[in-house]
Design a protein around this motif. Structure first.
Motif, PDB file in Angstrom:
ATOM      1  N   MET A  40      43.981  38.837  46.843  1.00 14.69           N
ATOM      2  CA  MET A  40      43.834  38.152  45.561  1.00 14.69           C
ATOM      3  C   MET A  40      45.178  37.569  45.139  1.00 14.69           C
ATOM      4  SD  MET A  40      40.637  38.821  44.891  1.00 14.69           S
ATOM      5  CE  MET A  40      40.355  38.571  43.147  1.00 14.69           C
ATOM      6  N   ASP A  52      36.986  30.836  52.720  1.00 12.95           N
ATOM      7  CA  ASP A  52      37.260  31.758  53.814  1.00 12.95           C
ATOM      8  C   ASP A  52      37.125  31.008  55.137  1.00 12.95           C
ATOM      9  OD1 ASP A  52      37.087  33.960  55.708  1.00 12.95           O
ATOM     10  OD2 ASP A  52      36.566  35.237  54.014  1.00 12.95           O
ATOM     11  N   GLY A  59      40.045  35.546  53.004  1.00 18.79           N
ATOM     12  CA  GLY A  59      39.294  36.478  52.186  1.00 18.79           C
ATOM     13  C   GLY A  59      39.873  37.870  52.138  1.00 18.79           C
ATOM     14  N   SER A  83      29.939  27.525  51.622  1.00 16.10           N
ATOM     15  CA  SER A  83      31.363  27.349  51.898  1.00 16.10           C
ATOM     16  C   SER A  83      31.460  27.334  53.419  1.00 16.10           C
ATOM     17  CB  SER A  83      32.188  28.491  51.303  1.00 16.10           C
ATOM     18  OG  SER A  83      33.551  28.362  51.644  1.00 16.10           O
ATOM     19  N   ASN A  85      32.503  34.228  47.062  1.00 15.90           N
ATOM     20  CA  ASN A  85      33.840  33.720  47.351  1.00 15.90           C
ATOM     21  C   ASN A  85      33.690  32.373  48.040  1.00 15.90           C
ATOM     22  OD1 ASN A  85      36.641  33.706  47.439  1.00 15.90           O
ATOM     23  ND2 ASN A  85      36.765  34.852  49.349  1.00 15.90           N
ATOM     24  N   THR A 143      26.925  33.839  40.524  1.00 20.11           N
ATOM     25  CA  THR A 143      28.168  33.409  39.872  1.00 20.11           C
ATOM     26  C   THR A 143      27.937  32.787  38.505  1.00 20.11           C
ATOM     27  OG1 THR A 143      28.058  31.287  41.036  1.00 20.11           O
ATOM     28  CG2 THR A 143      29.373  33.032  42.050  1.00 20.11           C
ATOM     29  N   SER A 165      43.406  29.378  42.395  1.00 26.10           N
ATOM     30  CA  SER A 165      43.051  30.683  42.915  1.00 26.10           C
ATOM     31  C   SER A 165      43.453  30.661  44.378  1.00 26.10           C
ATOM     32  CB  SER A 165      41.551  30.963  42.776  1.00 26.10           C
ATOM     33  OG  SER A 165      41.238  32.173  43.446  1.00 26.10           O
ATOM     34  N   THR A 178      41.904  24.386  43.070  1.00 28.38           N
ATOM     35  CA  THR A 178      41.558  25.380  44.078  1.00 28.38           C
ATOM     36  C   THR A 178      40.740  24.795  45.221  1.00 28.38           C
ATOM     37  OG1 THR A 178      41.628  27.210  42.490  1.00 28.38           O
ATOM     38  CG2 THR A 178      40.309  27.545  44.480  1.00 28.38           C
ATOM     39  N   THR A 203      43.417  32.989  46.305  1.00 28.02           N
ATOM     40  CA  THR A 203      42.479  33.844  47.026  1.00 28.02           C
ATOM     41  C   THR A 203      41.610  33.023  47.969  1.00 28.02           C
ATOM     42  OG1 THR A 203      42.366  35.196  45.017  1.00 28.02           O
ATOM     43  CG2 THR A 203      40.675  35.597  46.689  1.00 28.02           C
ATOM     44  N   LYS A 204      41.389  31.754  47.614  1.00 29.45           N
ATOM     45  CA  LYS A 204      40.434  30.913  48.337  1.00 29.45           C
ATOM     46  C   LYS A 204      41.114  30.232  49.533  1.00 29.45           C
ATOM     47  CE  LYS A 204      37.569  31.963  44.950  1.00 29.45           C
ATOM     48  NZ  LYS A 204      38.395  32.566  43.906  1.00 29.45           N
ATOM     49  N   THR A 226      45.669  36.988  40.117  1.00 30.80           N
ATOM     50  CA  THR A 226      44.411  36.342  40.491  1.00 30.80           C
ATOM     51  C   THR A 226      44.406  34.916  39.972  1.00 30.80           C
ATOM     52  OG1 THR A 226      43.256  36.953  38.453  1.00 30.80           O
ATOM     53  CG2 THR A 226      43.144  38.538  40.279  1.00 30.80           C
TER      54      THR A 226
END
Length: 433
Positions: free
Chosen positions: A220, A377, A217, A411, A374, A389, A208, A188, A210-211, A88
């Motif tokens: 990870m 995406d 999305g 986002s 998140n 968050t 990250s 990121t 993941t982003k 991650t």
């Protein structure tokens, strides 16, 4: 790819780290090597691998052919000497710090951090005896006042999340280097398409993936990139783990064994080996598919976010708008110096005139946007940071992190921008009522 170091980032995103075809199968696509371990040719081969006398695969917790393409590609895109894939982004940040800091040490971090990183630095690392000292992201000249003999690094974010302030990487890198410290940065939100921090003096870059790197999305993943520029041996008193014999691994001296790649080699061989936040080959492969289209997606993210920010500026239900692409934004000038000129990323934040309680009404009225924790995406996402968050922060910490109670963070995805704005418009209408 090694024969073509002048390839542009868009080409590196598609090809770096991979031969024309897989040497074992002739597959043109990157294969998924879904294996835990690898056989040794003989006893000497095994011994040489463990002694770092020759490269090769031992165990997927340490390395994997699929993950190697992922790591090599991200390192090439960022302009580093090497990278380490992690399970991650949080694991990448944790390893980046623990690779040089231990009990009794301290780090300095810019105060406008992502909430998870803020909690890691100010609460979790404290349990292991590492102190975090926070500093105003606009005041690199104050750094010397926070540094002592036990300071091990300075940490920031290219575009801080969620305040969206863009930091002067050149100034922070210089301030850190003048004090004999490495400057580490989370890239990121910008991605290497919008910013290459190593070109501005950063020594370690984390992601990250993941982003935006993965972009859908689904998976990870994280990464640490070593610029290979910090002289650990010249600061051996401050960084003995790099420049003196390491009892955890045959008394190896990492600066002797790995040269410019000492930092990333130790991260893999000590931290990853011993604690195991390993990126799975499947997730490495999935994120690689996203990386191939990163530059195409980022163009649309940036274009859409710019239009959304400009739309929000004149809306009566909106108290303020924060996006570095707006000419009157306080970080617009810094962004134009630090970023590549291809855009300002896909995050937009704004404050609702009706205040904090209106945040839930607005979020729940949206139809196209997904309400989740998140970013990056392909789909448009929304969140009210103060209640999600950053909910672990008190009011004073919220202000320091740049999170106003009435703030909503978008986002912005890659859908048709007219549809995105229409959804925001109808939700603001509901909020106003």
């Amino acid at each position: 790819m090694a024969d073509h170091p002048t390839y542009q980032l868009e080409t590196l995103a598609v090809h770096a780290g991979q031969e024309e075809s897989d040497p074992a199968t002739n597959s043109r696509a990157v294969p998924i090597y879904q294996t835990a371990a690898y056989t040794f040719d003989d006893s000497k081969h095994a011994a040489d691998l463990f002694a770092l006398a020759r490269p090769g695969n031992i165990y997927t917790r340490l390395m994997n052919p699929t993950t190697n393409v992922y790591e090599t590609r991200i390192a090439a895109m960022e302009g580093g000497v090497g990278a380490l894939g992690t399970a991650t982004g949080a694991a990448a940040i944790t390893y980046a710090v623990l690779n040089v800091a231990s009990a009794g040490d301290n780090i300095v971090a810019l105060s406008t951090l992502y909430g998870g990183t803020f909690a890691l630095f100010t609460h979790t690392l404290v349990q292991f005896g590492i102190e975090c000292r926070l500093i105003d992201p606009d005041r690199p000249g104050d750094l010397a006042g926070l540094v002592d003999d036990h300071t091990r690094l300075v940490f920031g974010e290219t575009i801080c999340n969620p305040k969206l302030n863009v930091i002067d990487i050149d100034a922070w890198a210089k301030a850190s280097h003048d004090l004999g410290l490495p400057f580490m940065i989370d890239n990121t939100v910008a991605t290497p398409y919008l910013c290459r921090p190593i070109e501005h003096g950063a020594d370690v870059v984390v992601h990250s993936a993941t982003k935006y790197m993965g972009g859908h999305g689904t998976s990870m993943g994280g990464a640490i990139v070593d610029a290979g520029t910090f002289d650990w041996a010249a600061h051996a008193d401050r960084f003995p783990v790099m420049a003196t014999p390491d009892a955890s691994y045959h008394d190896v001296v990492w600066t002797d064994a790995a040269g410019p790649a000492a930092y990333i080699t130790r991260a893999r061989t000590v931290l990853m080996r011993n604690t195991g936040a390993t990126l799975s080959p499947m997730n490495a492969w999935i994120i690689l598919q996203g990386i191939e289209s990163l530059h195409v997606r980022m163009d649309r993210h940036c274009e859409n976010a710019q239009k959304v920010a400009e739309y929000l500026l004149g809306h009566p239900a909106v108290a303020w708008v924060n996006y570095p692409g707006l000419e009157d934004n306080e970080y617009h000038e810094v962004a134009d110096r630090v970023l590549t000129g291809k855009g300002y990323s896909g995050l937009v934040s704004f404050g609702l005139t009706a205040g904090r309680q209106a945040g839930a009404t607005f979020v729940e009225a949206l139809q196209l946007f997904s309400h989740l924790a998140n970013i990056g995406d392909a789909k448009s996402l929304v969140i009210h940071s103060a209640s999600t968050t950053h909910s672990q922060l008190n009011d004073q910490e919220l202000i320091a992190a740049g999170v106003a109670p009435e703030m909503v963070r978008l986002s912005v995805g890659i859908e048709n921008v007219d549809d995105i704005i229409a959804d925001i418009d109808q939700a603001l209408a509901v909020t106003g009522k």
